[in-house]
Design a protein around this motif. Structure first.
Motif, PDB file in Angstrom:
ATOM      1  N   GLY A 125       5.197  -4.480 -13.222  1.00 36.03           N
ATOM      2  CA  GLY A 125       5.999  -3.774 -12.222  1.00 36.03           C
ATOM      3  C   GLY A 125       5.584  -4.103 -10.801  1.00 36.03           C
ATOM      4  O   GLY A 125       4.776  -5.011 -10.569  1.00 36.03           O
ATOM      5  N   GLU A 126       6.153  -3.385  -9.875  1.00 34.63           N
ATOM      6  CA  GLU A 126       5.922  -3.640  -8.463  1.00 34.63           C
ATOM      7  C   GLU A 126       5.577  -2.310  -7.789  1.00 34.63           C
ATOM      8  O   GLU A 126       6.280  -1.316  -7.995  1.00 34.63           O
ATOM      9  N   VAL A 127       4.525  -2.262  -6.999  1.00 39.29           N
ATOM     10  CA  VAL A 127       4.194  -1.038  -6.264  1.00 39.29           C
ATOM     11  C   VAL A 127       5.127  -0.945  -5.053  1.00 39.29           C
ATOM     12  O   VAL A 127       5.338  -1.936  -4.358  1.00 39.29           O
ATOM     13  N   VAL A 128       5.698   0.215  -4.838  1.00 38.65           N
ATOM     14  CA  VAL A 128       6.623   0.417  -3.730  1.00 38.65           C
ATOM     15  C   VAL A 128       5.902   1.131  -2.600  1.00 38.65           C
ATOM     16  O   VAL A 128       5.115   2.051  -2.851  1.00 38.65           O
ATOM     17  N   GLN A 129       6.163   0.733  -1.364  1.00 42.09           N
ATOM     18  CA  GLN A 129       5.542   1.417  -0.231  1.00 42.09           C
ATOM     19  C   GLN A 129       6.157   2.804  -0.089  1.00 42.09           C
ATOM     20  O   GLN A 129       7.370   2.944   0.083  1.00 42.09           O
ATOM     21  N   GLU A 130       5.337   3.837  -0.197  1.00 43.21           N
ATOM     22  CA  GLU A 130       5.862   5.194  -0.101  1.00 43.21           C
ATOM     23  C   GLU A 130       4.739   6.165   0.262  1.00 43.21           C
ATOM     24  O   GLU A 130       3.567   5.814   0.239  1.00 43.21           O
ATOM     25  N   THR A 131       5.129   7.379   0.592  1.00 46.05           N
ATOM     26  CA  THR A 131       4.166   8.423   0.910  1.00 46.05           C
ATOM     27  C   THR A 131       4.038   9.335  -0.299  1.00 46.05           C
ATOM     28  O   THR A 131       5.038   9.749  -0.880  1.00 46.05           O
ATOM     29  N   LEU A 132       2.803   9.635  -0.667  1.00 45.78           N
ATOM     30  CA  LEU A 132       2.565  10.394  -1.892  1.00 45.78           C
ATOM     31  C   LEU A 132       1.731  11.635  -1.608  1.00 45.78           C
ATOM     32  O   LEU A 132       0.898  11.639  -0.704  1.00 45.78           O
TER      33      LEU A 132
ATOM     34  N   THR B 298       2.542  12.359  -6.534  1.00 43.26           N
ATOM     35  CA  THR B 298       4.004  12.430  -6.592  1.00 43.26           C
ATOM     36  C   THR B 298       4.584  11.965  -5.259  1.00 43.26           C
ATOM     37  O   THR B 298       4.016  12.238  -4.206  1.00 43.26           O
ATOM     38  N   PRO B 299       5.724  11.252  -5.324  1.00 41.66           N
ATOM     39  CA  PRO B 299       6.304  10.702  -4.099  1.00 41.66           C
ATOM     40  C   PRO B 299       6.806  11.783  -3.176  1.00 41.66           C
ATOM     41  O   PRO B 299       7.310  12.814  -3.624  1.00 41.66           O
TER      42      PRO B 299
ATOM     43  N   ARG C 268       0.836  -1.196   0.000  1.00 39.04           N
ATOM     44  CA  ARG C 268       0.000   0.000   0.000  1.00 39.04           C
ATOM     45  C   ARG C 268       0.876   1.254   0.000  1.00 39.04           C
ATOM     46  O   ARG C 268       2.045   1.218   0.406  1.00 39.04           O
ATOM     47  N   THR C 269       0.280   2.334  -0.419  1.00 35.47           N
ATOM     48  CA  THR C 269       0.946   3.632  -0.343  1.00 35.47           C
ATOM     49  C   THR C 269       0.087   4.548   0.524  1.00 35.47           C
ATOM     50  O   THR C 269      -1.097   4.290   0.741  1.00 35.47           O
ATOM     51  N   GLU C 270       0.702   5.614   1.000  1.00 31.36           N
ATOM     52  CA  GLU C 270      -0.033   6.551   1.842  1.00 31.36           C
ATOM     53  C   GLU C 270      -0.191   7.866   1.104  1.00 31.36           C
ATOM     54  O   GLU C 270       0.780   8.454   0.634  1.00 31.36           O
ATOM     55  N   LEU C 271      -1.429   8.292   0.992  1.00 25.05           N
ATOM     56  CA  LEU C 271      -1.763   9.464   0.196  1.00 25.05           C
ATOM     57  C   LEU C 271      -2.069  10.625   1.138  1.00 25.05           C
ATOM     58  O   LEU C 271      -2.946  10.530   1.985  1.00 25.05           O
ATOM     59  N   LYS C 272      -1.334  11.727   0.955  1.00 24.81           N
ATOM     60  CA  LYS C 272      -1.519  12.873   1.850  1.00 24.81           C
ATOM     61  C   LYS C 272      -1.922  14.122   1.072  1.00 24.81           C
ATOM     62  O   LYS C 272      -1.970  14.102  -0.150  1.00 24.81           O
ATOM     63  N   ASN C 273      -2.170  15.183   1.835  1.00 20.82           N
ATOM     64  CA  ASN C 273      -2.352  16.492   1.225  1.00 20.82           C
ATOM     65  C   ASN C 273      -3.661  16.633   0.463  1.00 20.82           C
ATOM     66  O   ASN C 273      -3.688  17.169  -0.642  1.00 20.82           O
ATOM     67  N   MET C 274      -4.742  16.117   1.031  1.00 18.30           N
ATOM     68  CA  MET C 274      -6.038  16.253   0.359  1.00 18.30           C
ATOM     69  C   MET C 274      -6.956  17.027   1.288  1.00 18.30           C
ATOM     70  O   MET C 274      -7.144  16.632   2.437  1.00 18.30           O
ATOM     71  N   ASN C 275      -7.503  18.150   0.802  1.00 23.23           N
ATOM     72  CA  ASN C 275      -8.251  18.978   1.749  1.00 23.23           C
ATOM     73  C   ASN C 275      -9.718  19.212   1.406  1.00 23.23           C
ATOM     74  O   ASN C 275     -10.308  20.200   1.803  1.00 23.23           O
ATOM     75  N   SER C 276     -10.301  18.264   0.662  1.00 19.94           N
ATOM     76  CA  SER C 276     -11.760  18.284   0.523  1.00 19.94           C
ATOM     77  C   SER C 276     -12.217  16.858   0.221  1.00 19.94           C
ATOM     78  O   SER C 276     -11.405  16.008  -0.155  1.00 19.94           O
TER      79      SER C 276
END
Ligand SMILES: [Zn+2]
Length: 472
Positions: A249-256, A266-267, A218-226
């Motif tokens: 391909g392979e999904v990499v665990q990261e913060t986006l 974007t990472p 999983r990835t972590e999605l930030k910066n959403m304000n609505s």
């Protein structure tokens, strides 16, 4: 091609609107000049000791109960260390492995049935101060670019809610969040306005093939304000992950970060330097041990929650899911609906009037005399439309009386209406020709003209019939 489904869990932060901050007696407000609501505790002077805000603890318990959580008999505050300019202590007081509320379930009603979202935990912590970047916002140092910090926000109470990965579409995530927000607002814990940062949500997103039972990276999605940005961000990230898997391909665990303009992610930074917060129990605070009597009292204080009320409205008043949901958009509108509908007026008529004409007036439902409004709605077919609209617009007035509007009568008398209809048709030969040529939608235009001539007092049904007979 396999069919994919997103798997989404949310982490939500809610600012509580207690009068004072979490661990000191500073006012919990951002309405004043920067750095005026501070003290040795929230500025981390050496030797200053925290004292927990009892109201914030109670409110967290209340929210936990509303989320169907179990309340821990004993909960601890921990220090969560990370160096950042907006964190003067060098650590945040939060909760770690012994949070206040655990293992809840929150039911979200929907047009195609309920879905349930598991709640891993809800815990209490303090917010960081607010960093304001001045100039150089693009990342480049330009001229006198620098950052200011407003410590008014530092140390304000924050509840963090973590859900299980039970959401399987962006729409479910949005519905869940909207209902959670409404629940928090109705409990009086926060205004939860996303644009003011009072409610913030991050999303953990992965995808899997339909039928697959395990979880992928999983990835972590930030910066959403609505709510819409969250939904769009989840969609964009799910699309990206599906494309990655499908191309081998392979999904990499990261913060986006989700960027609204380009609708892409974007990472931020790789998760491989797994956060080491060096948690340890806060030695200056004793464990929280909620008492049974307190929990019983809080349970008894819980109002009927929006999810339950929506289903009850469908059941008790025979409303569609859609109507029940719109009427429950605020507790005040829902309460007004019940007061009017229970006054013997047709439940469906009341919902139509409230959802459309009434909401459009902007009148505060709490200020309306429901009995008088019920009389107006019951008489709506016999009074002019203009009088009806005026009554709704003035229904919040303390002097509001139905009789003021019921005196006016609808003009349904054909002998009175006929000359008006003739005049309207004579004045609009072009439209008459177009109507006769097949543009039947113009009927509404003629009705509108006659209504205008009568200041809205004509009976629309009678006008319709007259027009149809005259236009052949
Ligand atoms: Zn303070």
């Amino acid at each position: 091609m396999p069919e994919w489904e997103p798997v989404v869990g949310l982490e939500i932060h809610v600012q509580l609107k207690t009068r004072t901050k979490m661990f000191c007696r500073c006012q919990n407000t951002f309405a004043t000049a920067a750095n005026t609501q501070t003290c040795p505790v929230c500025l981390a002077f050496p030797g200053a000791l925290p004292t927990p805000n009892a109201t914030a603890v109670e409110w967290t318990l209340k929210l936990g109960l509303a989320l169907g959580c179990e309340i821990a008999p004993r909960a601890l505050f921990h220090r969560k260390h990370y160096p950042y300019p907006d964190l003067p202590k060098g650590y945040q007081i939060s909760q770690y492995d012994e949070p206040l509320c655990v293992d809840g379930r929150f039911v979200v009603p929907g047009p195609e049935g309920d879905f349930e979202v598991g709640i891993v935990r809800a815990h209490l912590e303090e917010d960081a101060a607010k960093t304001i970047h001045v100039g150089g916002a693009t990342g480049r140092i330009v001229g006198s670019a620098h950052s200011n910090i407003d410590f008014n926000r530092g140390g304000t109470p924050l509840v963090e809610i973590v859900t299980r990965p039970d959401l399987h579409s962006s729409d479910e995530a949005k519905r869940f969040l909207q209902l959670l927000r409404q629940t928090i607002v109705e409990l009086g814990l926060s205004d939860a306005e996303m644009e003011k940062g009072q409610l913030r949500a991050d999303a953990n997103v992965s995808v899997r093939e339909v039928g697959e039972t395990g979880f992928r990276t999983r990835t972590e999605l930030k910066n959403m304000n609505s709510f819409n940005h969250i939904a769009r961000g989840i969609d964009a990230e799910a699309r990206r992950q599906i494309a990655t898997w499908e191309s081998g391909g392979e999904v990499v665990q990261e913060t986006l970060d989700y960027e609204v303009k380009s609708d892409t992610v974007t990472p931020r930074r790789r998760k491989e330097e797994a956060d080491d917060y060096r948690y340890f129990p806060e030695p200056d605070l004793v464990p929280l041990e909620p008492e049974t009597e307190t929990l019983e009292r809080l349970k008894s204080e819980l109002p009927e929650l929006p999810a339950t009320r929506i289903r009850r409205f469908e059941h008790d008043y025979g409303l569609s899911y859609y109507d029940a949901e719109v009427l429950n958009g605020s507790a005040a509108l829902a309460a007004l609906y019940e007061r009017v509908a229970l006054d013997g007026v047709d439940a469906k008529a009341v919902s139509n009037v409230l959802m459309n004409d009434f909401v459009a007036t902007g009148v505060d439902p709490d200020t309306v005399n429901a009995g008088e409004l019920a009389k107006v709605i019951a008489a709506r077919a016999t009074i002019p439309r203009s009088a009806f609209a005026k009554a709704l617009a003035e229904s919040g007035d303390p002097e509001f009386k139905a009789d003021t509007y019921l005196g006016e009568e609808v003009v349904a008398d054909t002998s009175e209406l006929e000359p008006l209809v003739d005049r309207v048709l004579a004045a609009n030969p072009g439209q008459v020709a177009a109507y006769k040529g097949g543009k039947e939608g113009l009927l509404g235009y003629f009705v509108g003209q006659v209504m205008k001539e009568t200041q809205g007092k004509a009976d629309p049904k009678a006008v319709n019939e007259l027009l149809r007979s005259k236009l052949g």
